[in-house]
Scaffold this motif. Structure first.
Motif, mmCIF file in Angstrom:
data_model
loop_
_atom_site.group_PDB
_atom_site.id
_atom_site.type_symbol
_atom_site.label_atom_id
_atom_site.label_comp_id
_atom_site.label_asym_id
_atom_site.label_seq_id
_atom_site.Cartn_x
_atom_site.Cartn_y
_atom_site.Cartn_z
ATOM 1 N N VAL A 158 0.833 -1.209 0.000
ATOM 2 C CA VAL A 158 0.000 0.000 0.000
ATOM 3 C C VAL A 158 0.868 1.259 0.000
ATOM 4 O O VAL A 158 0.655 2.180 -0.783
ATOM 5 C CB VAL A 158 -0.962 0.009 1.206
ATOM 6 N N THR A 159 1.878 1.303 0.870
ATOM 7 C CA THR A 159 2.701 2.511 1.011
ATOM 8 C C THR A 159 3.978 2.459 0.180
ATOM 9 O O THR A 159 4.622 3.497 -0.009
ATOM 10 C CB THR A 159 3.111 2.712 2.473
ATOM 11 N N PHE A 160 4.393 1.281 -0.259
ATOM 12 C CA PHE A 160 5.653 1.041 -0.960
ATOM 13 C C PHE A 160 6.863 1.143 -0.031
ATOM 14 O O PHE A 160 7.998 1.006 -0.479
ATOM 15 C CB PHE A 160 5.851 2.009 -2.143
ATOM 16 N N ASN A 161 6.646 1.373 1.259
ATOM 17 C CA ASN A 161 7.733 1.450 2.223
ATOM 18 C C ASN A 161 8.005 0.085 2.835
ATOM 19 O O ASN A 161 7.160 -0.819 2.773
ATOM 20 C CB ASN A 161 7.395 2.453 3.323
ATOM 21 N N ILE A 162 9.163 -0.072 3.465
ATOM 22 C CA ILE A 162 9.544 -1.342 4.067
ATOM 23 C C ILE A 162 8.462 -1.818 5.036
ATOM 24 O O ILE A 162 7.852 -1.022 5.762
ATOM 25 C CB ILE A 162 10.905 -1.193 4.785
ATOM 26 N N ASP A 163 8.203 -3.110 5.030
ATOM 27 C CA ASP A 163 7.177 -3.713 5.883
ATOM 28 C C ASP A 163 7.803 -4.053 7.241
ATOM 29 O O ASP A 163 8.614 -4.972 7.338
ATOM 30 C CB ASP A 163 6.641 -4.983 5.221
ATOM 31 N N GLN A 220 6.504 12.479 -5.195
ATOM 32 C CA GLN A 220 5.929 11.895 -6.406
ATOM 33 C C GLN A 220 4.467 11.535 -6.145
ATOM 34 O O GLN A 220 4.105 11.167 -5.020
ATOM 35 C CB GLN A 220 6.673 10.624 -6.834
ATOM 36 N N TYR A 221 3.661 11.655 -7.187
ATOM 37 C CA TYR A 221 2.298 11.119 -7.155
ATOM 38 C C TYR A 221 2.320 9.855 -7.998
ATOM 39 O O TYR A 221 2.398 9.913 -9.231
ATOM 40 C CB TYR A 221 1.272 12.116 -7.700
ATOM 41 N N THR A 222 2.283 8.713 -7.309
ATOM 42 C CA THR A 222 2.545 7.427 -7.967
ATOM 43 C C THR A 222 1.315 6.535 -7.918
ATOM 44 O O THR A 222 0.827 6.192 -6.839
ATOM 45 C CB THR A 222 3.735 6.717 -7.302
ATOM 46 N N ILE A 223 0.832 6.170 -9.092
ATOM 47 C CA ILE A 223 -0.309 5.277 -9.210
ATOM 48 C C ILE A 223 0.180 3.856 -9.494
ATOM 49 O O ILE A 223 1.336 3.636 -9.848
ATOM 50 C CB ILE A 223 -1.263 5.722 -10.338
ATOM 51 N N ARG A 224 -0.731 2.900 -9.320
ATOM 52 C CA ARG A 224 -0.474 1.516 -9.739
ATOM 53 C C ARG A 224 -1.438 1.182 -10.869
ATOM 54 O O ARG A 224 -2.635 1.471 -10.778
ATOM 55 C CB ARG A 224 -0.684 0.530 -8.595
ATOM 56 N N VAL A 225 -0.896 0.571 -11.929
ATOM 57 C CA VAL A 225 -1.724 0.229 -13.080
ATOM 58 C C VAL A 225 -1.123 -0.984 -13.773
ATOM 59 O O VAL A 225 0.090 -1.062 -13.973
ATOM 60 C CB VAL A 225 -1.852 1.434 -14.036
ATOM 61 N N GLU A 226 -1.969 -1.944 -14.131
ATOM 62 C CA GLU A 226 -1.468 -3.185 -14.715
ATOM 63 C C GLU A 226 -0.894 -2.981 -16.114
ATOM 64 O O GLU A 226 0.084 -3.628 -16.479
ATOM 65 C CB GLU A 226 -2.577 -4.242 -14.735
ATOM 66 N N LYS A 227 -1.466 -2.106 -16.892
ATOM 67 C CA LYS A 227 -0.983 -1.853 -18.260
ATOM 68 C C LYS A 227 -0.008 -0.677 -18.252
ATOM 69 O O LYS A 227 -0.074 0.210 -19.094
ATOM 70 C CB LYS A 227 -2.169 -1.576 -19.194
ATOM 71 N N TYR A 258 9.530 4.952 -11.018
ATOM 72 C CA TYR A 258 10.426 4.875 -9.865
ATOM 73 C C TYR A 258 9.984 3.686 -8.992
ATOM 74 O O TYR A 258 9.064 3.816 -8.210
ATOM 75 C CB TYR A 258 10.358 6.141 -9.019
ATOM 76 N N TYR A 259 10.545 2.481 -9.233
ATOM 77 C CA TYR A 259 11.755 2.111 -9.961
ATOM 78 C C TYR A 259 11.486 0.834 -10.712
ATOM 79 O O TYR A 259 10.771 -0.033 -10.187
ATOM 80 C CB TYR A 259 12.913 1.948 -8.984
ATOM 81 N N PRO A 260 12.012 0.667 -11.950
ATOM 82 C CA PRO A 260 11.626 -0.466 -12.788
ATOM 83 C C PRO A 260 12.279 -1.791 -12.416
ATOM 84 O O PRO A 260 11.774 -2.841 -12.799
ATOM 85 C CB PRO A 260 12.066 -0.028 -14.187
ATOM 86 N N GLU A 289 8.621 -6.691 -6.466
ATOM 87 C CA GLU A 289 8.673 -7.054 -7.889
ATOM 88 C C GLU A 289 7.385 -6.650 -8.603
ATOM 89 O O GLU A 289 7.421 -6.165 -9.742
ATOM 90 C CB GLU A 289 8.943 -8.546 -8.025
ATOM 91 N N LYS A 290 6.262 -6.839 -7.930
ATOM 92 C CA LYS A 290 4.982 -6.460 -8.535
ATOM 93 C C LYS A 290 4.886 -4.935 -8.663
ATOM 94 O O LYS A 290 4.443 -4.409 -9.701
ATOM 95 C CB LYS A 290 3.826 -6.983 -7.688
ATOM 96 N N ALA A 291 5.323 -4.223 -7.639
ATOM 97 C CA ALA A 291 5.296 -2.755 -7.694
ATOM 98 C C ALA A 291 6.163 -2.239 -8.836
ATOM 99 O O ALA A 291 5.779 -1.307 -9.549
ATOM 100 C CB ALA A 291 5.768 -2.172 -6.368
ATOM 101 N N ALA A 292 7.322 -2.858 -9.036
ATOM 102 C CA ALA A 292 8.231 -2.415 -10.095
ATOM 103 C C ALA A 292 7.602 -2.529 -11.480
ATOM 104 O O ALA A 292 7.979 -1.803 -12.405
ATOM 105 C CB ALA A 292 9.518 -3.221 -10.046
#
Length: 373
Positions: A108-113, A287-294, A312-314, A337-340
């Motif tokens: 959710v946050t992209f930060n360390i769990d 950054q304003y960072t969205i998640r999108v499958e495509k 950020y970051y592939p 890996e999924k976030a990337a």
């Protein structure tokens, strides 16, 4: 319409004469290294962070490296951090002679769990580097509890999070040290490289001051192997002016983020996941960072229609060729890996216009309408 990821021209025009006059004063003074402008910035950034000491350095990467050295991290030690961050986070660990140990992120946050950290601790663990990614603070209380339990240092990577808050506390007063970057694209950006470390610990602060000048104190008497890593006076002069506007700029970023989220959720909630600001946090939206499958297809479509975006970051750090010797493989950190593969950062800067945001969202809507038609 052409919309860049970041446009600094309007910001500069609003501050132009003040900056030019300040730079001229530095040039006339002929004091270019560790002068009064640097001292003022160190004091003011420490105050902003509810810390006691600021140490200006050449860049954010050096801030991390010098922090680790000042905290006593040495060859053979291990430092826990996230694989979903800029290369410099883990690079600083290796430069200090230690081994990066990665822990997966909260999706959710992209930060360390924090729930995954304790199982990664060994007898060699010396420190933890939480990264406050995209401008939102990591969940720090459990990390600080773990650090106290195992007597570990906490070195905060706040390169993207100056001005952010966590449960009423400033990013900068939480860890043993906190590292900021003044790279030009940051919320508080110089006109070149620059960095700062803040701390409440006088002994750590003194060590960092020595390390940044080749390990010398007094001059030409070298206590340790240090580096040439000083924030120069010209950059500090620029940053002192900009710092006065940081709170307003961060507020404007939050307003732009709210507008993005409203527009995207009204039209595209079935296709896009918008950022979540955790309750109790003050997100500064570097950054304003969205998640999108495509993601890749959408990025190409936006570029074709004049909208710049960034990923950020592939490649997460555990899959980077430079860290191959650590022995990680694909599948080790699934959330990272999924976030990337899914994250996409949209244009974000204080001067971004609502008209531009509407065009961006309309263009995204056109993409999905055409993709699934």
């Amino acid at each position: 319409m052409k919309i860049p990821m970041l446009d600094l021209s309007e910001q500069y025009q609003s501050l132009r004469y003040e900056i030019i006059n300040s730079l001229d004063a530095v040039l006339l003074s002929s004091t270019f290294i560790l002068g009064d402008h640097v001292k003022r910035l160190e004091q003011d950034v420490a105050s902003l962070s509810n810390a006691l000491f600021g140490v200006g350095v050449a860049n954010g990467s050096d801030a991390l490296h010098i922090s680790l050295q000042a905290c006593g991290v040495k060859p053979g030690d291990e430092v826990i951090t996230t694989p979903f961050t800029f290369f410099a986070t883990a690079g600083a660990i290796v430069r200090a002679g230690a081994k990066p140990v990665f822990v997966d992120i909260d999706p959710v946050t992209f930060n360390i769990d924090p729930t995954k950290i304790e199982q990664a601790i060994t007898k060699n663990t010396r420190a933890i580097i939480p990264v406050h990614l995209y401008g939102q603070a990591t969940d720090m209380n459990p990390i600080l509890e773990i650090a106290r339990k195992y007597d570990l240092y906490v070195v905060d990577d706040a390169a993207q999070a100056i001005g952010a808050e966590y449960k009423g506390k400033k990013v900068g007063e939480l860890g043993h040290t906190t590292c900021f970057s003044f790279f030009p694209t940051k919320n508080l950006g110089a006109y070149g490289d620059g960095g700062m470390i803040v701390t409440k610990d006088s002994k750590i602060a003194e060590k960092m001051r020595i390390i940044r000048v080749h390990g010398s104190k007094p001059k030409y008497y070298h206590q340790v192997l240090g580096y040439n890593s000083r924030l120069d006076e010209l950059q500090a002069a620029v940053l002192n002016i900009k710092l006065q506007h940081l709170a307003r700029w961060n507020m404007l970023r939050r307003e732009k983020a709210t507008a993005y989220t409203k527009l995207l959720n009204e039209k595209l909630s079935n296709f896009i996941v918008t950022p979540t600001e955790v309750e109790g946090n003050y997100h500064v939206f570097h950054q304003y960072t969205i998640r999108v499958e495509k993601r890749d297809e959408l990025q190409r479509f936006l570029q074709k229609n004049g909208v710049s975006t960034m990923v950020y970051y592939p490649v997460p750090l555990h899959l980077q060729p430079a860290f191959q010797e650590l022995g990680y493989t694909e599948g080790d950190f699934l959330n990272s890996e999924k976030a990337a593969k899914e994250v996409l950062s949209l244009p974000m800067f204080p001067e971004l216009k609502l008209e531009q945001q509407k065009y961006i969202v309309d263009t995204i809507e056109k993409f999905f309408s055409s993709y699934f038609s």
